[in-house]
Design a protein around this motif. Sequence first.
Motif, PDB file in Angstrom:
ATOM      1  N   ALA A  84      27.537 -32.780  85.138  1.00  0.00           N
ATOM      2  CA  ALA A  84      26.905 -31.640  85.789  1.00  0.00           C
ATOM      3  C   ALA A  84      26.756 -31.886  87.281  1.00  0.00           C
ATOM      4  N   ASN A  85      27.000 -30.852  88.047  1.00  0.00           N
ATOM      5  CA  ASN A  85      26.770 -30.908  89.483  1.00  0.00           C
ATOM      6  C   ASN A  85      25.266 -30.748  89.716  1.00  0.00           C
ATOM      7  N   PRO A  86      24.600 -31.745  90.315  1.00  0.00           N
ATOM      8  CA  PRO A  86      23.143 -31.663  90.501  1.00  0.00           C
ATOM      9  C   PRO A  86      22.682 -30.421  91.268  1.00  0.00           C
ATOM     10  N   GLN A  87      23.500 -29.931  92.178  1.00  0.00           N
ATOM     11  CA  GLN A  87      23.117 -28.740  92.931  1.00  0.00           C
ATOM     12  C   GLN A  87      23.064 -27.494  92.058  1.00  0.00           C
ATOM     13  N   ARG A  88      23.843 -27.489  90.982  1.00  0.00           N
ATOM     14  CA  ARG A  88      23.915 -26.305  90.118  1.00  0.00           C
ATOM     15  C   ARG A  88      22.873 -26.285  89.016  1.00  0.00           C
ATOM     16  N   ILE A  89      22.238 -27.415  88.766  1.00  0.00           N
ATOM     17  CA  ILE A  89      21.257 -27.462  87.667  1.00  0.00           C
ATOM     18  C   ILE A  89      19.889 -27.896  88.156  1.00  0.00           C
ATOM     19  N   LYS A  90      19.616 -27.674  89.415  1.00  0.00           N
ATOM     20  CA  LYS A  90      18.324 -28.066  89.977  1.00  0.00           C
ATOM     21  C   LYS A  90      17.173 -27.535  89.140  1.00  0.00           C
ATOM     22  N   ASN A  91      16.205 -28.388  88.957  1.00  0.00           N
ATOM     23  CA  ASN A  91      14.981 -27.990  88.272  1.00  0.00           C
ATOM     24  C   ASN A  91      14.074 -27.289  89.285  1.00  0.00           C
ATOM     25  N   VAL A  92      13.078 -26.615  88.795  1.00  0.00           N
ATOM     26  CA  VAL A  92      12.149 -25.946  89.710  1.00  0.00           C
ATOM     27  C   VAL A  92      11.404 -26.993  90.537  1.00  0.00           C
ATOM     28  N   PRO A  93      11.048 -26.668  91.770  1.00  0.00           N
ATOM     29  CA  PRO A  93      10.328 -27.631  92.608  1.00  0.00           C
ATOM     30  C   PRO A  93       8.973 -27.993  92.005  1.00  0.00           C
ATOM     31  N   GLY A  94       8.510 -29.146  92.358  1.00  0.00           N
ATOM     32  CA  GLY A  94       7.205 -29.579  91.868  1.00  0.00           C
ATOM     33  C   GLY A  94       7.281 -30.983  91.338  1.00  0.00           C
ATOM     34  N   ARG A  95       6.561 -31.227  90.280  1.00  0.00           N
ATOM     35  CA  ARG A  95       6.536 -32.570  89.691  1.00  0.00           C
ATOM     36  C   ARG A  95       7.850 -32.845  88.980  1.00  0.00           C
ATOM     37  N   ASP A  98      12.290 -38.423  85.952  1.00  0.00           N
ATOM     38  CA  ASP A  98      13.547 -38.649  85.256  1.00  0.00           C
ATOM     39  C   ASP A  98      13.504 -38.055  83.852  1.00  0.00           C
ATOM     40  N   VAL A  99      12.352 -38.151  83.207  1.00  0.00           N
ATOM     41  CA  VAL A  99      12.187 -37.596  81.867  1.00  0.00           C
ATOM     42  C   VAL A  99      12.326 -36.071  81.900  1.00  0.00           C
ATOM     43  N   SER A 100      11.659 -35.425  82.839  1.00  0.00           N
ATOM     44  CA  SER A 100      11.752 -33.959  82.913  1.00  0.00           C
ATOM     45  C   SER A 100      13.166 -33.524  83.285  1.00  0.00           C
ATOM     46  N   ASP A 101      13.858 -34.311  84.120  1.00  0.00           N
ATOM     47  CA  ASP A 101      15.245 -33.997  84.459  1.00  0.00           C
ATOM     48  C   ASP A 101      16.143 -34.074  83.226  1.00  0.00           C
ATOM     49  N   ALA A 102      16.009 -35.132  82.446  1.00  0.00           N
ATOM     50  CA  ALA A 102      16.835 -35.291  81.245  1.00  0.00           C
ATOM     51  C   ALA A 102      16.586 -34.148  80.263  1.00  0.00           C
ATOM     52  N   GLU A 103      15.317 -33.770  80.099  1.00  0.00           N
ATOM     53  CA  GLU A 103      14.983 -32.673  79.194  1.00  0.00           C
ATOM     54  C   GLU A 103      15.532 -31.344  79.713  1.00  0.00           C
ATOM     55  N   TRP A 104      15.438 -31.109  81.004  1.00  0.00           N
ATOM     56  CA  TRP A 104      15.964 -29.884  81.612  1.00  0.00           C
ATOM     57  C   TRP A 104      17.476 -29.788  81.411  1.00  0.00           C
ATOM     58  N   ILE A 105      18.182 -30.888  81.615  1.00  0.00           N
ATOM     59  CA  ILE A 105      19.637 -30.915  81.424  1.00  0.00           C
ATOM     60  C   ILE A 105      19.978 -30.600  79.973  1.00  0.00           C
ATOM     61  N   ALA A 106      19.242 -31.205  79.038  1.00  0.00           N
ATOM     62  CA  ALA A 106      19.482 -30.953  77.612  1.00  0.00           C
ATOM     63  C   ALA A 106      19.235 -29.490  77.259  1.00  0.00           C
ATOM     64  N   LYS A 107      18.168 -28.911  77.790  1.00  0.00           N
ATOM     65  CA  LYS A 107      17.856 -27.500  77.507  1.00  0.00           C
ATOM     66  C   LYS A 107      18.946 -26.574  78.048  1.00  0.00           C
ATOM     67  N   LEU A 108      19.412 -26.841  79.264  1.00  0.00           N
ATOM     68  CA  LEU A 108      20.488 -26.022  79.836  1.00  0.00           C
ATOM     69  C   LEU A 108      21.763 -26.148  79.004  1.00  0.00           C
ATOM     70  N   LEU A 109      22.105 -27.369  78.613  1.00  0.00           N
ATOM     71  CA  LEU A 109      23.313 -27.586  77.815  1.00  0.00           C
ATOM     72  C   LEU A 109      23.197 -26.891  76.465  1.00  0.00           C
ATOM     73  N   ARG A 110      22.051 -26.976  75.838  1.00  0.00           N
ATOM     74  CA  ARG A 110      21.827 -26.357  74.516  1.00  0.00           C
ATOM     75  C   ARG A 110      22.206 -24.884  74.514  1.00  0.00           C
ATOM     76  N   HIS A 111      21.982 -24.217  75.634  1.00  0.00           N
ATOM     77  CA  HIS A 111      22.280 -22.791  75.738  1.00  0.00           C
ATOM     78  C   HIS A 111      23.575 -22.501  76.486  1.00  0.00           C
ATOM     79  N   GLY A 112      24.385 -23.539  76.725  1.00  0.00           N
ATOM     80  CA  GLY A 112      25.681 -23.349  77.363  1.00  0.00           C
ATOM     81  C   GLY A 112      25.611 -23.002  78.836  1.00  0.00           C
ATOM     82  N   LEU A 113      24.572 -23.463  79.525  1.00  0.00           N
ATOM     83  CA  LEU A 113      24.367 -23.093  80.922  1.00  0.00           C
ATOM     84  C   LEU A 113      24.761 -24.193  81.913  1.00  0.00           C
ATOM     85  N   VAL A 114      25.489 -25.204  81.445  1.00  0.00           N
ATOM     86  CA  VAL A 114      25.933 -26.275  82.334  1.00  0.00           C
ATOM     87  C   VAL A 114      27.443 -26.168  82.495  1.00  0.00           C
ATOM     88  N   GLU A 115      27.855 -25.973  83.726  1.00  0.00           N
ATOM     89  CA  GLU A 115      29.273 -25.891  84.040  1.00  0.00           C
ATOM     90  C   GLU A 115      29.845 -27.294  84.190  1.00  0.00           C
TER      91      GLU A 115
END
Length: 121
Positions: A84-95, A98-115
């Motif tokens: 995944a290109n980090p610029q395309r899957i940026k998480n919302v700003p804030g806290r 690494d754990v929240s990033d991994a979970e966010w990536i998994a959630k996006l992939l689960r729904h086919g939203l990672v190019e």
Amino acid sequence: MDVIYPRCAGLDVHAETIVACALWEEEGKIQKDIQTFSTFSKGLGDLLEWLEEHGVTHVAMESTVVYWKPFFAFLEGDVDLTLANPQRIKNVPGRKTDVSDAEWIAKLLRHGLVEKSFVPP
């Protein structure tokens, strides 16, 4: 939103660690398991075993540097991989962790939203 990959994982790759989040559905509830693995050979073997234990078929990984290369080569052929290109899957700003990033990536992939980024052979 439709689930495209029912058993998937997101990896946040760093120089010394990989944080992995596996997602799957069980009895109508989304389950997750989050683990941190070493980037050394034993850690990679442990990661692959962990993915197999969870029945993970698709993995998306994010790395802002070239740290992803050995892990991609190691996992290639065992699971369907997406770099995944980090610029395309940026998480919302804030806290951000690494754990929240991994979970966010998994959630996006689960729904086919990672190019997929192009990875030459």
